[in-house]
Scaffold this motif. Structure first.
Motif, short mmCIF file in Angstrom:
data_model
loop_
_atom_site.label_atom_id
_atom_site.label_comp_id
_atom_site.label_asym_id
_atom_site.label_seq_id
_atom_site.Cartn_x
_atom_site.Cartn_y
_atom_site.Cartn_z
N THR A 115 0.84 -1.20 0.00
CA THR A 115 0.00 0.00 0.00
C THR A 115 0.87 1.25 0.00
O THR A 115 0.62 2.20 -0.75
CB THR A 115 -0.93 -0.01 1.23
N ALA A 116 1.89 1.24 0.85
CA ALA A 116 2.78 2.39 0.93
C ALA A 116 3.56 2.58 -0.37
O ALA A 116 3.74 3.72 -0.84
CB ALA A 116 3.74 2.21 2.09
N ALA A 117 4.01 1.49 -0.97
CA ALA A 117 4.73 1.58 -2.23
C ALA A 117 3.85 2.17 -3.32
O ALA A 117 4.30 2.96 -4.15
CB ALA A 117 5.25 0.21 -2.65
N SER A 118 2.58 1.79 -3.31
CA SER A 118 1.62 2.32 -4.27
C SER A 118 1.53 3.84 -4.16
O SER A 118 1.61 4.57 -5.15
CB SER A 118 0.25 1.67 -4.02
N ALA A 119 1.37 4.33 -2.92
CA ALA A 119 1.27 5.77 -2.70
C ALA A 119 2.56 6.47 -3.09
O ALA A 119 2.54 7.54 -3.72
CB ALA A 119 0.94 6.04 -1.24
N ALA A 120 3.70 5.88 -2.75
CA ALA A 120 4.98 6.50 -3.06
C ALA A 120 5.24 6.55 -4.56
O ALA A 120 5.82 7.52 -5.07
CB ALA A 120 6.10 5.74 -2.35
N LEU A 121 4.82 5.53 -5.28
CA LEU A 121 4.96 5.54 -6.74
C LEU A 121 4.11 6.64 -7.36
O LEU A 121 4.53 7.29 -8.33
CB LEU A 121 4.58 4.18 -7.31
N ALA A 122 2.92 6.86 -6.82
CA ALA A 122 2.07 7.95 -7.33
C ALA A 122 2.73 9.30 -7.09
O ALA A 122 2.69 10.19 -7.95
CB ALA A 122 0.70 7.90 -6.67
N ALA A 123 3.33 9.48 -5.91
CA ALA A 123 4.01 10.75 -5.62
C ALA A 123 5.18 10.96 -6.58
O ALA A 123 5.44 12.09 -7.02
CB ALA A 123 4.50 10.75 -4.18
N ALA A 124 5.88 9.88 -6.93
CA ALA A 124 7.00 10.00 -7.86
C ALA A 124 6.52 10.27 -9.28
O ALA A 124 7.18 10.99 -10.04
CB ALA A 124 7.83 8.72 -7.84
N ALA A 125 5.36 9.71 -9.64
CA ALA A 125 4.83 9.89 -10.99
C ALA A 125 4.21 11.28 -11.17
O ALA A 125 4.02 11.72 -12.31
CB ALA A 125 3.79 8.82 -11.29
N LEU A 126 3.90 11.96 -10.07
CA LEU A 126 3.26 13.28 -10.12
C LEU A 126 4.06 14.25 -9.26
O LEU A 126 3.59 14.79 -8.27
CB LEU A 126 1.82 13.17 -9.61
N PRO A 127 5.31 14.51 -9.64
CA PRO A 127 6.22 15.28 -8.77
C PRO A 127 5.97 16.78 -8.82
O PRO A 127 5.44 17.31 -9.79
CB PRO A 127 7.60 14.94 -9.36
N ALA A 128 6.39 17.44 -7.73
CA ALA A 128 6.35 18.91 -7.71
C ALA A 128 7.41 19.45 -6.76
O ALA A 128 7.24 20.51 -6.18
CB ALA A 128 4.96 19.39 -7.29
N GLY A 129 8.50 18.71 -6.60
CA GLY A 129 9.59 19.18 -5.75
C GLY A 129 9.20 19.33 -4.30
O GLY A 129 9.67 20.25 -3.61
N ASP A 130 8.38 18.42 -3.78
CA ASP A 130 7.87 18.53 -2.41
C ASP A 130 9.00 18.42 -1.40
O ASP A 130 9.86 17.55 -1.47
CB ASP A 130 6.84 17.44 -2.14
N THR A 131 8.97 19.31 -0.40
CA THR A 131 9.93 19.24 0.71
C THR A 131 9.26 18.84 2.01
O THR A 131 9.94 18.67 3.03
CB THR A 131 10.63 20.59 0.90
#
Length: 327
Positions: A115-131
């Motif tokens: 589940t966590a990997a799924s969410a993390a992959l989405a964040a990587a696929a939709l990046p915006a330089g999040d800090t």
């Protein structure tokens, strides 16, 4: 039959985040290409009990070494007050040559990390330089989400926490500092304060009905809507929506199911994560509104991680083997 308990599963998976990410990514791409079979999950509920449930997730995953299996996962939220984990799970893998069960694995760790990997992959696929990231719900799932986000969004510096129990938020924060390190930890005093703190949000709660329209979120925010029932239909309908599978996520009174019932169609869904990861669809995070990733959680993902665990456990010589399981 190989039998692996929780400690043995964790022994294989600890430190293997990149391998889990790779397995989940591959499963999503195979799903988008039609190389999985993922029947609808079956929800077992009980008379006069609207909180507890056990869910069966059967699946087939068409990798080079195809595998079939089923996850049987319970959710009993009252466990938390008694010092127990909300979810527990077991998973059976079956041979595609004989149909015989080949492995029985404790699967709550597998479920949490896929589940966590799924969410993390989405964040990587939709990046915006999040800090920074805000975690709404301070339980097992969001801890794993944070662990995997550090792999896919290495620019993260700050994590803001919110839970209905401030005590749980503070305990979560201490665990982050002890086990993950290198992050500034803040505890928000309200949900809206958490939602306005960063443009990357992860919801992993036990909410059964929507409780926020996410109006405190700034335009350009990506919401990882892991728990699926926090956001109102209006929030879904005004956002860019990415899902894992439209047929799966638009059921069981999820926020997207409620949105579909309100408008009578699914045109508000813009893409699947498998399409994004496989490159068949190009989509960027919206700058002027919310982007929401809503993963129902496909059984094929569990198979991908379980097969990884079983193979590595055998190579490591851990687990219990029952060669006469079938008699």
């Amino acid at each position: 039959m190989l039998i692996l308990g929780a400690a043995q599963v964790r022994q294989v998976l600890d430190g293997a985040e990149q391998d889990v990410l790779s397995a989940v990514r591959s499963a999503y791409v195979l799903h988008a290409a039609g190389r999985t079979v993922v029947p609808h999950s079956s929800f077992l509920r009980f008379p006069d009990d609207d909180r507890n449930r056990i869910i069966a997730l059967p699946a087939y995953l068409g990798t080079e070494s195809p595998v079939a299996g089923i996850k049987w996962i319970s959710s009993f939220p009252g466990n938390v007050a008694n010092g127990l984990e909300r979810a527990s799970a077991a998973l059976i893998l079956n041979s595609m040559e004989t149909g015989h069960p080949t492995a029985l694995l404790e699967s709550s760790t597998i479920s949490a990390r896929r589940t966590a990997a799924s969410a993390a992959l989405a964040a990587a696929a939709l990046p915006a330089g999040d800090t920074g990231v805000a975690l709404v719900g301070c339980g097992v799932i969001n801890f794993e989400v944070l662990r995997f986000l550090r792999e896919t969004v290495p620019s993260l510096e700050t994590v803001t926490l919110f839970d209905l129990s401030r005590e749980r938020s503070e305990a979560f924060g201490r665990r982050v500092e002890e086990e993950l390190g290198g992050l500034k930890v803040e505890v928000a005093g309200s949900l809206n304060a958490a939602l306005s703190s960063h443009r990357l949000i992860s919801f992993a709660t036990v909410a059964g009905v929507p409780h926020t329209a996410a109006e405190a979120c700034a335009p350009g925010t990506l919401i990882l809507h892991v728990s699926l029932r926090d956001l109102t239909a209006s929030a879904i309908l005004r956002a860019v929506n990415v899902v894992d599978d439209a047929d799966h996520v638009c059921r069981a009174s999820t926020s997207l199911h409620l949105a579909e019932q309100e408008v009578g169609h699914r045109n508000f869904i813009d893409a699947s994560i498998g399409e994004l990861l496989g490159g068949s669809v190009s989509l960027q995070r919206a700058a002027d509104r919310l982007t929401i990733f809503s993963p129902f959680g496909l059984g094929a993902l569990d198979l991908a991680v379980a097969a990884l665990v079983a193979d590595r456990a055998q190579a490591m010589g851990i687990g219990t083997s029952l060669p006469d399981f079938l008699g």
